[in-house]
Design an enzyme around this catalytic site. Sequence first.
Site, PDB file in Angstrom:
ATOM      1  N   GLU A   1      22.555  80.353 131.731  1.00  0.00           N
ATOM      2  CA  GLU A   1      23.145  80.084 130.448  1.00  0.00           C
ATOM      3  C   GLU A   1      22.917  78.906 129.529  1.00  0.00           C
ATOM      4  OE1 GLU A   1      25.188  82.046 128.761  1.00  0.00           O
ATOM      5  OE2 GLU A   1      26.603  80.661 127.663  1.00  0.00           O
TER       6      GLU A   1
ATOM      7  N   GLU B   1      19.165  80.081 121.861  1.00  0.00           N
ATOM      8  CA  GLU B   1      20.036  80.956 120.644  1.00  0.00           C
ATOM      9  C   GLU B   1      20.451  80.014 119.304  1.00  0.00           C
ATOM     10  OE1 GLU B   1      23.023  83.603 122.160  1.00  0.00           O
ATOM     11  OE2 GLU B   1      23.829  81.972 123.344  1.00  0.00           O
TER      12      GLU B   1
ATOM     13  N   HIS C   1       7.123  77.359 142.459  1.00  0.00           N
ATOM     14  CA  HIS C   1       6.297  78.563 142.141  1.00  0.00           C
ATOM     15  C   HIS C   1       5.781  78.782 140.715  1.00  0.00           C
ATOM     16  CE1 HIS C   1       7.144  79.253 146.256  1.00  0.00           C
ATOM     17  NE2 HIS C   1       8.421  79.127 146.094  1.00  0.00           N
TER      18      HIS C   1
ATOM     19  N   LYS D   1      21.969  79.311 125.630  1.00  0.00           N
ATOM     20  CA  LYS D   1      22.494  78.756 124.536  1.00  0.00           C
ATOM     21  C   LYS D   1      21.555  77.933 123.677  1.00  0.00           C
ATOM     22  CE  LYS D   1      26.613  79.793 124.659  1.00  0.00           C
ATOM     23  NZ  LYS D   1      26.010  80.984 124.883  1.00  0.00           N
TER      24      LYS D   1
ATOM     25  N   ASN E   1      26.808 101.333 109.854  1.00  0.00           N
ATOM     26  CA  ASN E   1      26.587 100.405 110.845  1.00  0.00           C
ATOM     27  C   ASN E   1      25.982 101.220 112.023  1.00  0.00           C
ATOM     28  OD1 ASN E   1      28.851  98.954 113.479  1.00  0.00           O
ATOM     29  ND2 ASN E   1      26.680  98.512 113.038  1.00  0.00           N
ATOM     30  N   GLY E   2      24.945 100.976 112.438  1.00  0.00           N
ATOM     31  CA  GLY E   2      24.093 101.752 113.664  1.00  0.00           C
ATOM     32  C   GLY E   2      22.818 102.066 113.353  1.00  0.00           C
TER      33      GLY E   2
ATOM     34  N   CYS F   1      26.028  94.896 112.193  1.00  0.00           N
ATOM     35  CA  CYS F   1      26.388  95.097 110.913  1.00  0.00           C
ATOM     36  C   CYS F   1      27.924  95.259 110.808  1.00  0.00           C
ATOM     37  CB  CYS F   1      25.960  96.501 110.430  1.00  0.00           C
ATOM     38  SG  CYS F   1      24.015  96.686 110.256  1.00  0.00           S
TER      39      CYS F   1
ATOM     40  N   ARG G   1      28.869  90.040 112.597  1.00  0.00           N
ATOM     41  CA  ARG G   1      28.216  91.041 113.181  1.00  0.00           C
ATOM     42  C   ARG G   1      26.885  91.101 112.476  1.00  0.00           C
ATOM     43  NH1 ARG G   1      31.766  94.855 115.442  1.00  0.00           N
ATOM     44  NH2 ARG G   1      30.166  96.441 115.004  1.00  0.00           N
TER      45      ARG G   1
ATOM     46  N   TRP H   1      22.928  93.385 110.015  1.00  0.00           N
ATOM     47  CA  TRP H   1      21.852  93.022 110.983  1.00  0.00           C
ATOM     48  C   TRP H   1      20.789  93.956 110.672  1.00  0.00           C
ATOM     49  CZ3 TRP H   1      19.410  94.434 115.305  1.00  0.00           C
ATOM     50  CH2 TRP H   1      18.939  93.367 116.065  1.00  0.00           C
TER      51      TRP H   1
ATOM     52  N   LYS I   1      26.848  88.779 116.849  1.00  0.00           N
ATOM     53  CA  LYS I   1      27.910  88.655 117.906  1.00  0.00           C
ATOM     54  C   LYS I   1      28.153  89.956 118.695  1.00  0.00           C
ATOM     55  CE  LYS I   1      31.602  86.234 119.481  1.00  0.00           C
ATOM     56  NZ  LYS I   1      30.772  85.488 120.395  1.00  0.00           N
TER      57      LYS I   1
HETATM   58  C1  G6P Z   1      25.502  88.850 122.013  1.00  0.00           C
HETATM   59  C2  G6P Z   1      26.207  87.769 121.602  1.00  0.00           C
HETATM   60  C3  G6P Z   1      26.392  86.758 123.039  1.00  0.00           C
HETATM   61  C4  G6P Z   1      27.108  87.694 124.029  1.00  0.00           C
HETATM   62  C5  G6P Z   1      26.354  89.102 124.297  1.00  0.00           C
HETATM   63  C6  G6P Z   1      27.145  90.227 124.931  1.00  0.00           C
HETATM   64  O1  G6P Z   1      24.234  88.779 122.362  1.00  0.00           O
HETATM   65  O2  G6P Z   1      25.437  86.927 120.629  1.00  0.00           O
HETATM   66  O3  G6P Z   1      27.222  85.884 122.831  1.00  0.00           O
HETATM   67  O4  G6P Z   1      27.197  87.025 125.052  1.00  0.00           O
HETATM   68  O5  G6P Z   1      26.251  89.660 122.931  1.00  0.00           O
HETATM   69  O6  G6P Z   1      28.249  90.520 124.247  1.00  0.00           O
HETATM   70  P1  G6P Z   1      29.685  90.867 124.804  1.00  0.00           P
HETATM   71  O7  G6P Z   1      30.682  91.142 123.693  1.00  0.00           O
HETATM   72  O8  G6P Z   1      29.398  92.442 125.659  1.00  0.00           O
HETATM   73  O9  G6P Z   1      30.329  89.951 125.866  1.00  0.00           O
END
Ligand code: G6P
Length: 620
Positions: free
Chosen positions: A493, A500, A516, A497, A98-99, A2, A27, A74, A615
Amino acid sequence: MCGIIGYYGSRDPKQVIYDGLKKLEYRGYDSAGIAILDNGKLKRVRSAGKLIHLKEKLDNEKFTGNIGIGHTRWATHGVPNESNAHPHAVGKISLVHNGIIENYQEIKEYLLKEGAKITSDTDSELVAHLISREIEKGSTLKEALSTVIPKLEGAYSIAALSENEPDTLVAVKNGPPLVLGLGKDECFVASDAQAIITYTNKVIFIDDHEIVVAKKDKYQIYDMKGSAISKKITELDMSPDAIEKQGYPHFMKKEIYEQPRVVAAAMSPHIDVANLKISLQVVSSDSNGEALKQDELYSQLKHFERVFIVACGTSFYAGLTGEYILEAMAGIPVEVEFASEFRYRKPVIPKNSLVIVISQSGETADTLASLRMAKEKGAKTLSICNAKNSSIDREAFFKMYMKADAEIGVASTKALTATLALLNLLGVYLGRVNETLTRDEEKSYLRSLQALPSEIEKVLAYDSFFDEAALTLKDYKGFLYMGRGVNYPMAMEGALKLKELAYMHAEGYAAGEMKHGPIALIDDRMAVVVVAPTDDVYEKTVSNLEEVRARGGQIIAIGTGHNERLKSLAKHYLSLPKTSWNLNPVLSVIPLQLMAYHVADRLGFDVDQPRNLAKSVTVE
Ligand code: G6P
């Protein structure tokens, strides 16, 4: 999660708030809304879905006021529809939040008993009811907030307006970030300075348990006891250009392409080029924003016997890669943990431990809580952040910076590669301090690091390959990503990607673990992406690939240089430039980013704003 914004001044508040929300949309984008005091009366416009839907409505609205608030959501409590969208309005007040209010159930029961008419499923509306009740008793907005706040459990940043005080914007912080922006005869509050940087670079970072009362040309900040406090005004060095797409179709594409420059910028302060020597620049809480002198840094970092790395999401995978690098270079034991786990168990943090927290945003709730816990336990902390002045940056003892500029695409790309570069530099530095690296080894690592930006540039050429290949890749039923050693975290990673962005099933596995379990998944509709650069576990990884091939798995192999063996095993072979073992993850993650980007794009998904994600995860 948010984004909130508030504005009071002589510009058009609708425009300022909408512009701000565009910058805050990373956000959360489940719904959006604004409220403006129009001729003394609150007027709200809200819409489910992304900001663009709000814009369609706003285009048909005229406001005459000069004070307003806005929100991009969000969803936590309640589905993303219009009635759950902020701002919430009750009686004469309206607020954005926000929260999460953790005791919302209790508050709701109380309000229902009192006969309140609740119109949404959100926890935020309940706060609006509580405030409105205080206003009805004759309180000012600030007094009402001061009375209500002790009743709230959880994390919140709130901005509020009242019809009774058309010249006052009030905001409070307890958890999620909040910044006060100061212009000439105008003021702003926002979740992030990016939202207001077009208008002012003068800001005050609000701390927890502080209330802001802002008028057009003056402001005052109070603590929870109601005492006025004075705070430092910071002049931000942030360019509004960094938050534009600059001709790229998506922020993510732009950010992928920025990696050569960003990695070079992250490294440049730390290498004494003339002497080819590591010269780590670390700011400490005691050093007034200046980097510590090399002899001071040496004596402060020398005594650490153990390192913990704590982070979330992509930053966590950077941390896992860091474990391989720091242990090999500096001979120091490293433990890496998800912040959401670390903070709730009772980790034993021995004396002489350094707790490194990695966070692009510097605001991830679990990472921040882990940092605080580590400090309480007496550990020294070091943050690696992109957002300067973020909560994590401000609270960590030692600080290093990614210098990646704003990262807007929700899926992190350039912050990861910048962090990997920094972890390598930290490894080299600790290797020197711990005398585990010779001077020649130090030079050789630094030479490879210096060559890294131009090598990343070469790997970016796979963009057009994946643009084509995505047409068929999108039809696989699932993806397994494999890697060994320092390349294993990047397999995870890569899978993250794809999940997501393209909403496809993908798993990252240590290649040696395939037998395994995951090997049972393999058939000709399963793509197997393997990161197998030529290093000391290369032969082992190739044996695992043979096993995949024997079961019909479709292989996409990423290796070093010209490699006939991988070429013959794989459907697609991608060659990376030869580099030092520790930098292969930086090069191999680039094609994985490009692949996820193109598959998602071909499937028609919004790569910059994938569904259900945000994000900056400022709630647990
Ligand atoms: C969210 C974002 C990711 C990010 C993660 C950690 O999940 O979508 O892209 O890696 O938060 O965020 P930070 O700001 O702590 O690196």
